[in-house]
Design a protein around this motif. Structure first.
Motif, short mmCIF file in Angstrom:
data_model
loop_
_atom_site.label_atom_id
_atom_site.label_comp_id
_atom_site.label_asym_id
_atom_site.label_seq_id
_atom_site.Cartn_x
_atom_site.Cartn_y
_atom_site.Cartn_z
N ARG A 1 11.06 -2.47 -8.32
CA ARG A 1 10.47 -2.74 -7.23
C ARG A 1 10.51 -1.64 -6.25
NH1 ARG A 1 13.69 -7.59 -4.57
NH2 ARG A 1 11.62 -7.72 -3.66
N PRO A 2 9.21 -1.16 -5.38
CA PRO A 2 8.13 -2.06 -5.61
C PRO A 2 7.43 -2.02 -6.88
CG PRO A 2 7.66 0.09 -4.27
CD PRO A 2 8.93 -0.11 -4.70
N ALA A 3 6.74 -3.18 -7.23
CA ALA A 3 6.09 -3.30 -8.57
C ALA A 3 4.95 -1.95 -8.86
CB ALA A 3 5.27 -4.80 -8.53
N ALA A 4 5.20 -1.56 -9.95
CA ALA A 4 4.50 -0.39 -10.34
C ALA A 4 4.11 -0.51 -11.88
CB ALA A 4 5.21 0.94 -10.27
N ALA A 5 2.97 0.03 -12.30
CA ALA A 5 2.69 -0.03 -13.78
C ALA A 5 3.00 1.34 -14.35
CB ALA A 5 0.97 -0.31 -13.68
N ARG A 6 3.16 2.36 -13.54
CA ARG A 6 3.60 3.81 -14.11
C ARG A 6 4.45 4.50 -13.12
NH1 ARG A 6 -1.66 7.40 -12.94
NH2 ARG A 6 -2.19 6.65 -10.84
N GLY A 7 4.99 5.47 -13.67
CA GLY A 7 6.18 6.22 -12.58
C GLY A 7 5.41 6.79 -11.36
N LEU A 8 3.95 7.15 -11.67
CA LEU A 8 3.55 7.98 -10.48
C LEU A 8 3.13 6.99 -9.38
CD1 LEU A 8 0.74 10.45 -12.25
CD2 LEU A 8 2.41 10.95 -10.83
N ASP A 9 3.21 5.57 -9.77
CA ASP A 9 2.85 4.69 -8.43
C ASP A 9 4.08 4.39 -7.51
OD1 ASP A 9 0.32 4.33 -9.59
OD2 ASP A 9 1.04 2.40 -10.86
N LEU A 10 5.33 5.15 -7.85
CA LEU A 10 6.35 5.10 -7.18
C LEU A 10 6.57 6.20 -6.23
CD1 LEU A 10 9.08 3.45 -10.00
CD2 LEU A 10 7.84 2.36 -7.88
N VAL A 11 5.87 7.36 -6.18
CA VAL A 11 6.02 8.58 -5.70
C VAL A 11 4.93 8.71 -4.76
CG1 VAL A 11 6.34 11.10 -6.09
CG2 VAL A 11 7.24 9.43 -7.66
N ARG A 12 5.20 9.13 -3.48
CA ARG A 12 4.47 9.54 -2.48
C ARG A 12 3.22 8.35 -2.19
NH1 ARG A 12 5.24 13.07 0.98
NH2 ARG A 12 3.05 14.10 1.15
N ARG A 13 4.12 7.10 -2.03
CA ARG A 13 3.38 6.12 -1.47
C ARG A 13 3.33 6.20 0.16
NH1 ARG A 13 4.16 1.36 -4.93
NH2 ARG A 13 3.84 -0.15 -3.47
N THR A 14 2.30 5.38 0.79
CA THR A 14 2.00 5.40 2.11
C THR A 14 2.62 4.06 2.66
OG1 THR A 14 -0.14 4.25 1.89
CG2 THR A 14 0.05 6.82 1.80
N ASP A 15 3.04 3.15 1.94
CA ASP A 15 3.36 1.93 2.52
C ASP A 15 4.97 1.87 2.44
OD1 ASP A 15 3.99 1.74 -0.33
OD2 ASP A 15 3.27 -0.36 -0.26
N THR A 16 5.71 2.96 2.26
CA THR A 16 6.98 3.06 2.03
C THR A 16 7.72 2.98 3.46
OG1 THR A 16 6.74 4.09 0.06
CG2 THR A 16 9.14 4.13 0.83
N ASP A 17 7.36 1.70 4.41
CA ASP A 17 8.01 1.94 5.61
C ASP A 17 9.40 1.00 5.69
OD1 ASP A 17 7.02 -0.38 5.72
OD2 ASP A 17 5.32 0.10 6.98
N ARG A 18 9.97 0.74 6.86
CA ARG A 18 10.81 0.02 7.09
C ARG A 18 10.53 -1.62 6.87
NH1 ARG A 18 12.33 1.94 12.74
NH2 ARG A 18 11.36 3.88 11.95
N ARG A 19 9.17 -2.00 7.12
CA ARG A 19 9.04 -3.41 6.59
C ARG A 19 8.81 -3.70 5.10
NH1 ARG A 19 3.22 -3.11 9.58
NH2 ARG A 19 3.21 -1.15 8.31
N LEU A 20 8.38 -2.64 4.42
CA LEU A 20 8.54 -3.07 2.91
C LEU A 20 10.30 -2.94 2.54
CD1 LEU A 20 7.13 -2.76 0.17
CD2 LEU A 20 7.48 -0.18 0.28
N LEU A 21 11.02 -1.76 3.13
CA LEU A 21 12.26 -2.01 2.82
C LEU A 21 12.86 -3.28 3.17
CD1 LEU A 21 14.95 -0.28 2.07
CD2 LEU A 21 15.07 0.42 4.34
N ALA A 22 12.22 -3.89 4.30
CA ALA A 22 13.12 -5.18 4.58
C ALA A 22 12.86 -6.08 3.54
CB ALA A 22 12.83 -5.53 5.94
N ARG A 23 11.64 -6.16 3.03
CA ARG A 23 11.23 -7.09 2.08
C ARG A 23 12.05 -6.80 0.69
NH1 ARG A 23 6.04 -6.31 4.66
NH2 ARG A 23 5.26 -5.00 2.76
N LEU A 24 11.93 -5.55 0.37
CA LEU A 24 12.38 -5.21 -1.04
C LEU A 24 14.05 -5.48 -1.07
CD1 LEU A 24 10.85 -1.80 -1.86
CD2 LEU A 24 10.24 -3.85 -2.75
N LEU A 25 14.62 -5.61 0.21
CA LEU A 25 16.12 -5.99 0.09
C LEU A 25 16.36 -7.36 0.50
CD1 LEU A 25 17.63 -2.65 1.86
CD2 LEU A 25 17.56 -3.05 -0.40
#
Length: 986
Positions: free
Chosen positions: A787-811
C-alpha cells in the motif's frame, strides 16, 4: 426609608433563589428592599444600611469614591501596601452600605494591584472571588429589581476577567485566555445592543479603548502561542487605530510590547525607536527589562548603565515602587558578576522602599537577596539569619511556591557552608521533586522549558551532586530514571486530517479545540507534557523515591496524581543492559541489567567531558552549522569521519563507564551478544552508540588531544560485542498497534512548490527500473500486496498524492510496517511537537505548522492529535535527524509520536543524511532503505540492522572511501519498545 439607588417599583414575585442561600451579601439595600415591601426579612436579615439617613449614606459613598481614587494613585506609584490598605477601607464602607458594586470594584482593583506586584496567587484569588460574587450579586439584583447596581458591577467583572486573561497567558493556557477574551467581546456586544438606556456610557466603550486593551492582550496570547511575527503585525495595526490617541497608557503598552518583540527578533534600532516614543516612566520600566536581556546576551556594562539611567527616570517620575524593582534588578546583575558588596547596596536601597510601602513580598525578596550576598562573602551567620526570616515569611504567606523558593536558597547556602549532608537531603530532595513535578502544571512548552531551566533544573543539579557525595547510587539512579520517564500525552484524538479547514472559533470550556489550522502552533493545542507515571523499580523492589514524593506532596501541597504503575524495565529473556543518561549540570548515567535489576550502577560524567564529546561529534556530523551550506557540511563530515576511530575513542572514553564496558565484554564472551538499550540525555542525543570504542584501560590523568590511543589495544566497538537500540521513555502512553497487514511505503514524496533539486527536493535521486531500490520494491510487490496499491516499484516513489489524507486512509486498515523515506525537519525549534515529516501536503490542508510556500509540513503534533487509528508495530522514519527527539527540551517529536500511536519499533536516523549525490557512483541512501525494509520484515529487526551496520563497518575498515563512510550508515538507530509491555493511554 430607602437611600442611595432608587428602589424597584414592585416587590419580587418569587421565592428567594437558591443562589442567595447562605450568601453574606445580596447587594445594595436588598435586605432593606425586603422590609420596604413588607416581606419577611428573615431570609435576608437586617443591615445597618437599612437605618442610614440619606446624608449618612451619601457621605459614606463619597468617601468610598475618594478612597478608591487615592488607592489607584498609590498603586500607580507601586506603593502596594498603601493601596491594599485603602482598598481594605473601601471594602469596609461597601459592607456598611451593603453595596456589592463597591465591594467588587475594590476586589477587582486589588486583583490588578496584586498582578502588577507579581503576587499571582492573590491576584488569581481576588479575580476569581469577583466572578463568584458577581454571580450572587446578579441573582440578588435580578430578584429585587436592582438593575442599576447590576450594571455598575459589570465593569468590575471585566477588570477581573482581564487579570485572569493575563494569568492564563503566563501559564500557557492559551485556549482559556482566548475563551475569556471572546467572552468579554460577547458581553460588550450585548451592552452596545442594549444601548445607553440600559448601561452607563463608560460601559459602552465610546472610544474603543476596552477593545484596544483586549487586542493588546490578544497580542500577548499570540506571543505565548509562539507567533511573534503575527503579534508584531497585530501591534502595527493597533498602533495605527484612532483609539490609541484616546488612551496614552494603552498606546504606551502597545509600543512597549512592540519594542520587546523587536528586540527579541534582533531589530534593535526599531526597538529603540519604540522606546523613544514612550513617556519617561513607561520607557524606564521597559528599559529595565531590556537591560536584563542585554546582560544575558553578554553586554554587562551596557546593561548596568541602562538600568541606572532607567532608575533615574523612574525616580524623577515619582514611581518609587519601580525604582525599587530597578535597584533589585541591578543588585541581581552585580551579584551574578561577583560584586557582592555593591549588590548588597542596591538590594538595601530597594529594601528601604519596600519597608516604607510595607511590601511583604518585596521584603521577602530582600532577605533572599541579602542571604545570597552574605553567602558569597562567606558570612554564614548573616546568611542564615536572612534566609530563616525569608522562610518564615514564606510559610506565613501560605504560598507553597514561595516556601519552595526560600527552602532552595536555604539548601544552597547549607550546601556551600558544609552543613550536615543528611539534613540537607531531607530539605533538598522533596523540594527538587516538587519543583520537577510543578513543571507539568504549565500548558505552554515555553513556560515548562523556562521553569525547568530557572527552577527545577538548578534544584535537580544540586540534589544529584548531593546524592553522589552521600554515595546514594540507588536514589540517584531512581532520580535519573524518573527524569527519563517523562513523555507527552493527549487526552484523545482531536484533529481530522482528511477534512476541510474549519473556522477558527473558541470551544466551550472542557471541550476539545477545533483544528488550529490557520497558522496556530502546538502551544495552542491540548498537547501537554505528562508528569512521570508511578514507577516500579523491579519485581522485588518498589521505588525508594516514593517515600520522598509523599513528603514533597505534604510539604509543598503538590496535587495528588492518579496514574497507573509502570515498570521501568522490559520483559525479555535476552540479557539486556538498560543505560539511561540525564543532564543536571554534569551528566549522570545509571545502568543495570534485566538479569539483576536491583544491582544498580550510577556514575557522573563531568560536563567538560560531555562538551568535548559533543565538539568531536558536531565536527563529524553532516548537519549544517550556522551559516554553512549543505554541500560544505557534507564535505566537512566526510573529511572528519576519516578520523572516525579517534572520534569513537574519545566518545567511548568520555561516555562509557569502566564497569559497563567490563560487563558488556563478559556477557558477549558467553556466546550471544547482549542487547544494550540506551536512553540518551538531550546533550547526547546524536551519539552513535554502536560505534563507540571500548577502552582497555583508563587514564590516570587528563589526556592531551591525540593521547587517547594509549587507552586502547585494538579497535573493538560496542557493535562488536552487543546489539544496540534506543530505550523509549516509560512515561509515553502507547496505544496497541494496528493489526498485521500489507506494508505501507511513503518514499520520497513530491513536495508542493519544491523542485527536485531544491532544499526540499528529492532525497533518493533519479530512480529507474534497474535501480537497486526499485528492484527491491518490485520483489516486494511480487511477493504480496503493498500500500498504496502499485503495479511496479517505480509507482511507489516520488508520488504527488503522498499527503496526510492518504496517510490517514492507509493507516485506517491493517498494516504490518510503515516505511517513510524523505525529509524530516524542525519547523520550530522551541519544542519537539513541531518536528515534521514533509509529505505531499498542500498549504490548504489542516495542520499545526505554518506553511512553507505551497506546502504544510506534517508535525508530530498533527500525528499525536489526529484521528489516525494506530501505527503499525514497525515503522521506519528515514530522514534528517528523525531520531532527534531526545535532543529536544521536551522529548516528543515524530519518533516518539509514532511510539505513542502504537509503533513498537521505529528505525530512525540521528543526524542529517547526505543524499546519494554526495557519493558519485554509489547509492548509499537506497542501500539504507533496503536494509531497513528488509530488517523490519524479519524476525529480529534490531539484530538484523546491527548486523548490517557491522558489515558496513567492516567495509569501512577494509577501505576508507567516501561512499563507505559511517556518515551514511552509522546514523541509523532503532527505538525498540517491542517488549516494554507498556500499552496504556491516559
Amino acid at each position: 426609608m430607602l437611600v442611595g439607588l432608587p428602589p424597584p417599583f414592585s416587590p419580587p414575585d418569587r421565592p428567594v433563589p437558591d443562589a442567595l442561600a447562605g450568601a453574606s451579601s445580596h447587594g445594595y439595600n436588598c435586605r432593606c428592599v425586603a422590609a420596604h415591601f413588607g416581606l419577611d426579612p428573615a431570609p435576608y436579615g437586617e443591615l445597618p444600611a437599612c437605618s442610614l439617613t440619606d446624608a449618612e449614606y451619601q457621605e459614606l459613598a463619597g468617601e468610598a469614591v475618594e478612597v478608591q481614587r487615592e488607592a489607584k494613585r498609590l498603586a500607580a506609584a507601586r506603593d502596594i501596601a498603601g493601596a491594599q490598605r485603602l482598598y481594605g477601607r473601601m471594602r469596609q464602607i461597601a459592607q456598611r452600605l451593603d453595596r456589592s458594586d463597591f465591594e467588587l470594584a475594590a476586589v477587582s482593583d486589588l486583583a490588578t494591584v496584586c498582578y502588577s506586584a507579581g503576587d499571582l496567587r492573590n491576584a488569581r484569588q481576588c479575580a476569581e472571588a469577583v466572578l463568584a460574587a458577581f454571580e450572587v450579586g446578579t441573582a440578588a439584583a435580578v430578584h429585587f429589581g436592582q438593575y442599576a447596581e447590576l450594571r455598575t458591577m459589570e465593569g468590575s467583572r471585566e477588570v477581573a476577567d482581564r487579570v485572569l486573561i493575563s494569568l492564563s497567558t503566563e501559564d500557557g493556557e492559551i485556549a482559556r485566555a482566548r475563551e475569556l477574551i471572546a467572552g468579554q467581546r460577547h458581553r460588550a456586544a450585548l451592552r452596545k445592543a442594549a444601548g445607553p438606556e440600559q448601561y452607563p456610557p463608560e460601559l459602552l466603550d465610546p472610544h474603543g479603548t476596552d477593545e484596544l486593551e483586549l487586542r493588546i492582550l490578544e497580542v500577548r496570547v499570540q506571543v505565548a502561542a509562539g507567533d511573534p511575527a503575527g503579534a508584531l503585525t497585530a501591534l502595527d495595526e493597533i498602533l495605527s487605530t484612532p483609539a490609541c490617541d484616546h488612551s496614552p497608557s494603552l498606546k504606551a503598552m502597545a509600543q512597549a510590547e512592540r519594542a520587546r518583540l523587536r528586540r527579541a527578533g534582533g531589530q534593535d534600532a526599531d526597538a529603540r525607536a519604540d522606546l523613544v516614543r514612550l513617556t519617561a516612566d513607561h520607557a524606564a520600566k521597559y528599559a529595565v527589562d531590556l537591560a536584563t536581556d542585554r546582560a544575558l546576551a553578554g553586554d554587562f556594562p551596557g546593561a548596568v548603565a541602562a538600568i541606572v539611567a532607567a532608575r533615574d527616570d523612574l525616580a524623577t517620575a515619582g514611581a518609587s515602587g519601580d525604582v525599587a524593582e530597578a535597584s533589585h534588578a541591578l543588585g541581581t546583575l552585580l551579584l551574578l558578576a561577583g560584586d557582592a558588596r555593591q549588590a548588597r547596596d542596591q538590594f538595601e536601597h530597594a529594601g528601604k522602599i519596600w519597608t516604607a510601602h510595607e511590601d511583604t513580598p518585596g521584603l521577602r525578596r530582600l532577605d533572599v537577596a541579602l542571604a545570597r550576598c552574605a553567602a558569597a562573602d562567606g558570612d554564614w551567620t548573616t546568611a542564615e539569619e536572612h534566609v530563616t526570616r525569608a522562610r518564615e515569611s514564606a510559610r506565613a504567606s501560605g504560598e507553597w511556591l514561595e516556601c519552595l523558593h526560600t527552602d532552595f536558597v536555604a539548601a544552597t547556602i547549607g550546601y556551600a557552608r558544609g552543613d550536615d549532608l543528611g539534613a540537607l537531603l531531607d530539605l533538598l530532595l522533596p523540594l527538587a521533586l516538587a519543583a520537577a513535578d510543578y513543571r507539568f502544571e504549565f500548558a505552554s512548552p515555553r513556560a515548562r522549558t523556562a521553569w525547568a531551566r530557572d527552577v527545577a533544573g538548578p534544584a535537580t543539579e544540586l540534589v544529584m551532586a548531593l546524592l553522589m557525595r552521600l554515595r546514594e547510587p540507588r536514589l540517584a539512579a531512581e532520580l535519573v530514571e524518573r527524569t527519563c520517564a517523562v513523555g507527552a500525552y493527549t487526552e484523545g484524538p482531536s484533529l481530522e486530517l482528511t477534512g476541510t479547514v474549519p473556522p477558527l472559533e473558541v470551544a466551550p470550556a472542557g471541550d476539545r479545540l477545533p483544528l488550529a489550522a490557520l497558522g496556530s502552533v502546538t502551544a495552542s493545542l491540548p498537547l501537554r507534557l505528562a508528569p512521570p507515571p508511578a514507577l516500579r523499580w523491579s519485581p522485588a523492589s518498589p521505588m525508594e523515591l516514593d517515600r520522598w514524593l509523599d513528603i514533597a506532596a505534604e510539604r509543598y501541597s503538590s496535587p495528588p496524581r492518579e496514574t497507573p504503575v509502570v515498570r521501568t524495565w522490559p520483559a525479555t529473556a535476552r540479557e539486556t543492559f538498560l543505560l539511561r543518561y540525564a543532564d543536571a549540570g554534569h551528566t549522570y548515567l545509571t545502568w543495570r541489567t534485566t538479569g539483576d535489576l536491583d544491582d544498580v550502577h550510577t556514575h557522573s560524567v563531568d560536563a567538560a567531558l560531555v562538551a568535548t564529546a559533543r565538539e568531536y561529534l558536531d565536527a563529524a556530523c553532516p548537519t549544517p552549522h550556522e551559516g554553512e551550506s549543505v554541500p560544505d557540511a557534507v564535505g566537512r563530515a566526510l573529511s572528519a569521519f576519516a578520523g572516525e576511530q579517534r572520534l569513537a575513542r574519545v566518545l567511548g572514553l568520555n561516555l562509557l563507564p569502566a564497569d559497563l564496558v567490563a560487563r558488556l565484554r563478559e556477557a558477549a564472551a558467553g556466546g550471544r551478544r547482549p542487547l544494550l538499550r540506551v536512553q540518551p540525555s538531550p546533550s547526547l542525543a546524536a551519539v552513535p552508540w554502536g560505534l563507540l570504542a571500548l577502552p582497555d584501560r583508563r587514564p590516570d590523568r587528563v589526556l592531551e588531544p591525540g593521547e587517547e590511543s594509549s587507552c586502547f589495544d585494538g579497535d573493538e566497538r560496542v557493535l562488536d560485542v552487543a546489539d544496540v537500540s534506543l530505550l523509549a521513555p516509560v512515561g509515553i502512553p502507547r496505544r496497541p498497534p494496528a493489526p498485521p497487514g500489507p506494508p505501507v511505503y511513503l518514499l520520497d514524496p513530491r513536495i508542493p512548490g519544491q523542485s527536485a533539486f531544491g532544499e526540499l527536493g528529492s532525497v533518493l535521486g533519479k530512480q529507474d527500473a534497474a535501480s537497486p531500490l526499485i528492484r527491491h520494491l518490485d520483489a516486494r510487490i511480487a511477493e504480496s500486496a503493498v500500500r498504496p496499491a502499485a503495479a511496479r516499484g517505480l509507482d511507489l516513489v516520488r508520488r504527488t498524492d503522498t499527503d496526510r489524507r492518504l496517510l490517514a486512509r492507509l493507516l485506517a486498515g491493517p498494516c504490518s510496517r510503515l516505511v517513510y523515506a524523505g525529509h524530516v525537519s524542525r519547523v520550530r525549534d522551541e519544542h519537539g511537537a513541531q518536528t515534521a515529516l514533509h509529505l505531499s501536503c498542500t498549504a490548504d490542508l489542516p495542520g499545526t505548522a505554518e506553511p512553507i510556500g505551497a506546502h504544510r509540513p506534517f508535525t508530530a503534533a498533527d500525528l499525536a492529535l489526529s484521528e489516525v487509528d494506530a501505527m503499525p508495530a514497525r515503522v521506519a522514519l528515514i530522514g534528517c535527524a528523525s531520531a532527534s527527539d531526545f535532543g529536544l527540551p521536551e522529548p516528543f517529536g515524530v519518533l516518539l509520536a509514532a511510539v505513542a500511536a502504537g509503533a513498537r519499533l521505529v528505525a530512525a536516523t540521528l543526524w542529517a543524511l547526505p543524499t546519494s549525490a554526495a557519493a558519485p557512483g554509489a547509492d548509499p541512501m537506497a542501500e539504507l532503505v533496503i536494509a531497513v525494509d528488509t530488517a523490519l520484515a524479519g524476525d529480529d529487526p534490531v539484530g538484523e540492522l546491527c548486523a548490517w551496520q557491522r558489515t558496513r563497518h567492516a567495509r569501512w575498515r577494509e577501505r576508507a572511501e567516501p561512499e563507505r563512510s559511517p556518515v551514511f550508515w552509522a546514523a541509523l538507530t532503532c527505538l525498540d519498545a517491542s517488549d516494554d509491555g507498556q500499552t496504556w493511554v491516559r
